[in-house]
Write an enzyme that holds these catalytic residues in place. Structure first.
Site, mmCIF file in Angstrom:
data_model
loop_
_atom_site.group_PDB
_atom_site.id
_atom_site.type_symbol
_atom_site.label_atom_id
_atom_site.label_comp_id
_atom_site.label_asym_id
_atom_site.label_seq_id
_atom_site.Cartn_x
_atom_site.Cartn_y
_atom_site.Cartn_z
ATOM 1 C CG ASP A 148 -1.695 1.157 1.496
ATOM 2 O OD1 ASP A 148 -2.198 1.733 0.525
ATOM 3 O OD2 ASP A 148 -1.837 1.543 2.682
ATOM 4 C CG ASP A 155 -1.738 7.455 0.427
ATOM 5 O OD1 ASP A 155 -0.710 8.083 0.107
ATOM 6 O OD2 ASP A 155 -2.762 7.413 -0.276
ATOM 7 C CG ASP A 172 -2.143 2.451 6.509
ATOM 8 O OD1 ASP A 172 -2.244 2.083 5.317
ATOM 9 O OD2 ASP A 172 -2.568 3.536 6.909
HETATM 10 MG MG LIG Z 1 -2.879 3.070 3.578
#
Ligand SMILES: [Mg+2]
Length: 184
Positions: free
Chosen positions: A11, A13, A142
């Site tokens: 991922d 961000d 995240d």
């Molecule tokens: Mg993310």
């Protein structure tokens, strides 16, 4: 697949690019009167929700501005971490969800990957809002829970952030310990 030990989807961000810190830097520059919530106390995945509701829209809209995605600083160790994975023969793919309001986000996300990793990695971006459709052995992300239209093939390994620590049944890593956690 030739030469690649496994495919790891990463991922962008909150794993590679420090989205939330940049967002809060801008917000607090413009609102020096509001006390900043320290990173370790950000217990909401959607950063704006850590603040009083009257600021939600304003904070969220920061990410829609031109130059926002382009200006995100890398997360500590992320650039070196990806380079290390590549050196180890891992098939690294960037797997990132664009904003629904995409005008600046999409191009600037590509620019960011190009600036930090070069054209080779640009060729390995998958831009999707449904990561369950993408194949790979591991997804490093995240976001606490990742849902979509299929049962994913990958194992979701959490990129450790204060807002995902309530999840206890997944492996978690950061760019300092990823080799040990992934057994590489
Ligand atoms: Mg993310």
């Amino acid at each position: 697949m030739k030469g690649e030990r496994m495919i790891i989807l990463i991922d962008q961000d909150g794993v590679l690019a420090n989205y939330e810190e940049r967002m809060l830097d801008i917000f607090h520059e413009e609102h020096p009167e509001i006390p900043r919530i320290p990173h370790e106390e950000l217990t909401e995945f959607n950063t704006h929700k850590a603040y009083s509701e009257e600021y939600w829209e304003e904070i969220e809209n920061i990410a829609l501005r031109p130059d926002f995605f382009r200006s995100l600083p890398p997360i500590d160790g992320a650039i070196e971490g990806v380079q290390e994975l590549l050196r180890l023969g891992v098939g690294v793919r960037i797997c990132t969800a664009p904003k629904k309001i995409f005008k600046h986000c999409v191009g600037e996300k590509y620019e960011w990957i190009h600036r930090h990793f070069g054209q080779k990695m640009v060729n390995k971006i998958t831009l999707t809002r449904d990561k369950t459709l993408v194949r790979g052995e591991i997804l490093i992300d995240d976001k606490p829970e990742i849902t979509g239209s299929r049962k994913p093939e990958w194992e979701h390994v959490l990129f450790d952030q204060p807002y995902n620590r309530h999840i206890e049944d997944k492996r978690r890593l950061n760019w300092q310990n990823f080799r040990e956690v992934l057994g590489l």
